[in-house]
Scaffold this active site. Sequence first.
Site, PDB file in Angstrom:
ATOM      1  N   LYS A 269      32.721  35.276  21.190  1.00  0.00           N
ATOM      2  CA  LYS A 269      32.585  36.669  20.771  1.00  0.00           C
ATOM      3  C   LYS A 269      32.360  36.749  19.263  1.00  0.00           C
ATOM      4  CE  LYS A 269      35.818  38.807  24.090  1.00  0.00           C
ATOM      5  NZ  LYS A 269      34.889  39.717  24.781  1.00  0.00           N
ATOM      6  N   ARG A 343      37.186  37.857  35.619  1.00  0.00           N
ATOM      7  CA  ARG A 343      36.882  37.918  37.056  1.00  0.00           C
ATOM      8  C   ARG A 343      37.086  36.559  37.724  1.00  0.00           C
ATOM      9  NH1 ARG A 343      30.995  40.122  35.729  1.00  0.00           N
ATOM     10  NH2 ARG A 343      32.216  40.895  33.968  1.00  0.00           N
TER      11      ARG A 343
HETATM   12  N1  BES Z   1      38.208  40.886  27.789  1.00  0.00           N
HETATM   13  C1  BES Z   1      36.834  41.264  27.837  1.00  0.00           C
HETATM   14  C2  BES Z   1      36.635  42.750  28.086  1.00  0.00           C
HETATM   15  C3  BES Z   1      37.114  43.691  27.024  1.00  0.00           C
HETATM   16  C4  BES Z   1      36.249  44.139  26.050  1.00  0.00           C
HETATM   17  C5  BES Z   1      38.395  44.178  27.064  1.00  0.00           C
HETATM   18  C6  BES Z   1      36.679  45.036  25.090  1.00  0.00           C
HETATM   19  C7  BES Z   1      38.830  45.073  26.115  1.00  0.00           C
HETATM   20  C8  BES Z   1      37.969  45.508  25.134  1.00  0.00           C
HETATM   21  C9  BES Z   1      36.121  40.509  28.945  1.00  0.00           C
HETATM   22  O1  BES Z   1      36.594  39.248  29.228  1.00  0.00           O
HETATM   23  C10 BES Z   1      34.699  40.360  28.527  1.00  0.00           C
HETATM   24  O2  BES Z   1      34.476  39.698  27.573  1.00  0.00           O
HETATM   25  N2  BES Z   1      33.788  40.999  29.265  1.00  0.00           N
HETATM   26  C11 BES Z   1      32.397  40.927  28.972  1.00  0.00           C
HETATM   27  C12 BES Z   1      31.681  40.722  30.274  1.00  0.00           C
HETATM   28  C13 BES Z   1      30.249  40.239  30.122  1.00  0.00           C
HETATM   29  C14 BES Z   1      30.213  38.881  29.465  1.00  0.00           C
HETATM   30  C15 BES Z   1      29.603  40.176  31.496  1.00  0.00           C
HETATM   31  C16 BES Z   1      31.993  42.246  28.323  1.00  0.00           C
HETATM   32  O3  BES Z   1      32.527  43.294  28.652  1.00  0.00           O
HETATM   33  O4  BES Z   1      31.141  42.196  27.438  1.00  0.00           O
HETATM   34 MN    MN Z   2      35.768  37.754  27.973  1.00  0.00          MN
END
Ligand code: BES
Ligand code: MN
Length: 491
Positions: A269, A343
């Site tokens: 990230k 997931r």
């Molecule tokens: N933990 C994150 C989701 C999240 C984002 C929670 C902001 C709280 C605040 C999750 O693991 C994630 O990174 N999701 C990705 C999914 C994508 C890679 C398909 C997302 O939401 O960008």
């Molecule tokens: Mn994630």
Amino acid sequence: MLVIRLVSGPAGSDALVLPVRPGKPDSADSSGSPAELVPTAVAPGDDVRAEAAALLPATRLTGAAGEVREHLRPGGAPARLWLLGVGSGDERDWRTAGAALARAAKDETQITIALPGEATEALRGLAEGLLLGSYRFRLTESGGRPALAEALVLVDDPKALAGTLDAARTTAEMTRLARDLTNTPSSTKNPEWFAKQVAGAASRTGLHLRVRGPQELAAEGFGGILAVGGGSASGPRLVELDWRPDGARTHVVLVGKGITFDTGGISIKPVPAMKLMRKDMAGAAAVIAATLGAAELGLPVRVTTLAPLAENMVSGSAFRPGDVIRHYGGLTSESTNSDAEGRLVLADAMAYAVRELKPDLLIDLATLTGANAVALGKRHAALYSENDALAGDLLDAITAAGERAWRMPLADDYVEHLASDVADLHSSPAQGAGSVVAALYLREFTGDLRDRWAHLDMSAPSWSDDTHGELVKGATGWGVRGLLRWLATLG
Ligand code: BES
Ligand code: MN
Ligand code: ZN
């Protein structure tokens, strides 16, 4: 934590709190009408009441929930009178009022609050508001402690209201526990630490607990949890917590995403997206706290809670984009983005629940996608279920408890994106409807429970950017209140 006690006679606090509400609208102009006193079960003394009534027009209070005004009475008993707007007088408005009062009166040591005759809703809201609004998370004592230690609640029949106060107190305590866990820095809360916190709480409450470590997870085939946890020096865990009251006729399994820190993994990230990722275990915290609360309240429903705990890190042992993961039960996922890790751990836990625990109902809570906030803003969770009755019951309970969720579609249009060339499923297809696609992916692991399952994507409401009503800046403990309300309706 602030102590709340029910009393039926004047307690002699220096600070007396009287509720006020919007006055009868004038026929011509309702906006200008001042607040009026709410009749209370136990009269605070005629002189005090008359004084408060006389004061009201000059205070410019409207009676809206959460308005607070302090009035000094030099030499008087009580020495300070607090006027508290309680709006419509329903539970929600009392919750808002209680939270505002806890913050405004933080320098009092003891306050006495007079409640109206019909006190059940008022007490529930007031107590939760006081306990949640006064919450703070600090790792040092600098910044001072709030002085407010005790709230005496003036009602006509304390015995009759003891159960209501208990429910409010347990709900607030468990919400505070979930907030504490979620606010804790990830250097402390690795999966092992988290599991130990659960063990401590479970033994105090007499719940059955099983914690699987990396070896057991490998022996039993939990490939999703192992893949996601593989990059961390702190190995993953699967917590299984069981509240099993005699005579329970319904068995609920709760699953909560427990990523103790989410770097995104190899698909790392960027800085702004990573800074709050210690909250990525808020789903696990909520389901564990709700289960402890169910036990504490003696709810006659069996609840088994699964919390897959892992740290999603970047290292030589981290899983890679393009890896194929074999989940509990045998389904495989091709993962092209290691940031879609939640997931993968949920899939293992859900498959295990469906195959081994065979519950009546399956609910999962997860900080699953940033798309939750894109679709619904910062305060609503996204609710997915094929079962209209279950969705309705959950929404009702969540709303009554003072939390918010909005139903979203399990739109089959996107199922085709879950196809993989090499595995049963593609876990992270790159297309728009992020929260919906994640829900559709999870649905593949619900087996026989497909229409007795609900998924709550609570990334957005798990955290509050500011202090607002009973929420304070930081972790909200979202889900504990709604789940406890909902569990209390099952028998
Ligand atoms: N933990 C994150 C989701 C999240 C984002 C929670 C902001 C709280 C605040 C999750 O693991 C994630 O990174 N999701 C990705 C999914 C994508 C890679 C398909 C997302 O939401 O960008
Ligand atoms: Mn994630
Ligand atoms: Zn995550």
